[in-house]
Design an enzyme around this catalytic site. Sequence first.
Site, PDB file in Angstrom:
ATOM      1  N   ALA A  28      -9.553  -4.279   8.589  1.00 16.27           N
ATOM      2  CA  ALA A  28      -9.674  -4.767   7.208  1.00 16.27           C
ATOM      3  C   ALA A  28     -11.077  -5.282   6.926  1.00 16.27           C
ATOM      4  O   ALA A  28     -11.273  -6.206   6.156  1.00 16.27           O
ATOM      5  CB  ALA A  28      -8.648  -5.861   6.954  1.00 16.27           C
ATOM      6  N   GLY A  80     -13.524  -3.519   5.627  1.00 19.86           N
ATOM      7  CA  GLY A  80     -14.180  -2.835   4.503  1.00 19.86           C
ATOM      8  C   GLY A  80     -14.302  -3.752   3.296  1.00 19.86           C
ATOM      9  O   GLY A  80     -13.384  -4.506   2.993  1.00 19.86           O
ATOM     10  N   ARG A  99     -15.969   0.322  -4.088  1.00 19.95           N
ATOM     11  CA  ARG A  99     -15.522   1.064  -5.268  1.00 19.95           C
ATOM     12  C   ARG A  99     -14.465   0.322  -6.094  1.00 19.95           C
ATOM     13  O   ARG A  99     -14.114   0.749  -7.177  1.00 19.95           O
ATOM     14  CB  ARG A  99     -15.000   2.441  -4.850  1.00 19.95           C
ATOM     15  CG  ARG A  99     -16.136   3.418  -4.588  1.00 19.95           C
ATOM     16  CD  ARG A  99     -15.614   4.806  -4.310  1.00 19.95           C
ATOM     17  NE  ARG A  99     -15.030   4.917  -2.981  1.00 19.95           N
ATOM     18  CZ  ARG A  99     -14.162   5.856  -2.634  1.00 19.95           C
ATOM     19  NH1 ARG A  99     -13.758   6.741  -3.513  1.00 19.95           N
ATOM     20  NH2 ARG A  99     -13.694   5.904  -1.403  1.00 19.95           N
ATOM     21  N   ASN A 109      24.038 -29.244 -23.193  1.00 27.29           N
ATOM     22  CA  ASN A 109      23.581 -28.282 -24.178  1.00 27.29           C
ATOM     23  C   ASN A 109      22.231 -28.730 -24.724  1.00 27.29           C
ATOM     24  O   ASN A 109      22.116 -29.828 -25.253  1.00 27.29           O
ATOM     25  CB  ASN A 109      24.623 -28.201 -25.307  1.00 27.29           C
ATOM     26  CG  ASN A 109      24.333 -27.034 -26.223  1.00 27.29           C
ATOM     27  OD1 ASN A 109      23.210 -26.881 -26.696  1.00 27.29           O
ATOM     28  ND2 ASN A 109      25.337 -26.207 -26.466  1.00 27.29           N
TER      29      ASN A 109
END
Length: 455
Positions: free
Chosen positions: A13, A15, A19, A365
């Site tokens: 990992a 990289g 891009r 409620n």
Amino acid sequence: MPKSQPIAVVVLAAGKGTRMRSDFPKVLHKAAGRTLLSHVLHAAAGARPQRTVVIAGPDMSAVGAEARQVIPDAVIAIQEKRQGTAHAVGMAQDGLKGFEGTVLVLYGDVPLIRTETIRALAEAVNDESPLAVLGFRAANPTGYGRLIQNRSGRLIAIREELDTTVDERRIDLCNSGFIAVTAKFLWQLLPRIDNNNAKHEYYLTDLVGLTVAEGSQVALAECPEAEVHGVNTRAQLAQIESLLQARYRQSAMDNGATLIDPPSVFLSADTEIGKDVTIEPHVIIGPQVRIGDNVEIMAFSHLEGAKIADGVRIGPYARLRPGAEIGRNAHIGNFVEIKKATIGEGAKANHLTYIGDATVGARSNIGAGTITCNYDGYDKHLTEIGADVFVGSNTALVAPVKVGDASNIAAGSVITENVPEHALAIARGQQAVKPGWAKRYREMKKARKEKKGKA
Ligand code: UD1
Ligand code: CA
């Protein structure tokens, strides 16, 4: 050699992912609510590795932190300079000191890989074949390393695209990059890899040729191309998202949920959905959502970090944020937002409400337009509403405040003090009524208008 060897996983990992045009390391981009790295580590974890080493680049402390989130004892090794996949694997040597078994090399930017495939790859390693390569048939092989077989179909080399001959370029059996290799063999052969190739990198793929030269065989495991899609661009990230969503929707339906319009429902990797759940179109379910049985999630609802018990009805247009816990058979209706709040069994908040940092007791409620005023600009405060409470419409509950069981709050109240149980609380301006006022007003206005018109 016994059938199942212990497994260690090495995830490459390092990289940067230029891009992606991002300030963040590529493997920390997310699909289906989970980072690419986390997808790979979850799939790897399913194969029960004894050790996991993640190779990160310099200045990528967030990558290490993310890895430990998934695998707390993961070892993070830093590859200071990218010199190729073999060089990257070399960085794992310290972390794997003393490990004897099968080493699996995976890529952190290939998130669709499945545990079963990882296991099959590991199991392809045996006495005759100390190395196994995961290959796939590519619809368009351009850019991939090609698997070169001899006449009897044995794998003899992997050729990177830039180093292929015209004939080799026609081969559609490609290298996923994932390999399994015995630790012993790996550390023995890795130092022999050179960078004599078009890119002047140390290629892990050279292990194949070296293994054959040693008189050993290289095993081939195959998987569907979809499982080894890598992410280099945002467009590819979107493709991964859509493949993952298809997978999760299918498994939700396989497990007994009805998705009326599957393509418009977005799930997360860790979404748990019970039986006989109906999810209407345009619902987004973010990370850490658990849904019980017989739940209905109506259209345009957005859920994250929420626990929903059996028999609950949510939406349409509801928003459940982290820490929302909705009790059995409760109803959460349109334009209701719930954050860090527990809603009791059978309670109802049917319209236009914000409940944050609160508890609502069973059967209470909550009227339309009720707001818990939980934030004073500096701190958050708690609103505690008991059971069987009736909160009238458009009530503001200014926290911290407690509302006792079975009490009533009159509509339009601003409640700043605790309400005892069984009480009625009214906290609003008193109504004044002036008989005939409106009639006199209209007549006065009308007369003025007429006077102006004549002048
Ligand atoms: C690699 C394979 C190729 C395969 C392809 C599949 C080699 C030499 N080639 O090519 O056969 O078809 O993957 O996608 O292995 N990485 C590091 N440090 C490095 C170099 C790479 O961590 O020094 C990581 C990258 O971040 C990436 C992975 O290793 O996650 C693969 O590297 P990449 O440069 O993308 O290899 P490809 O040229 O695509
Ligand atoms: Ca690549």
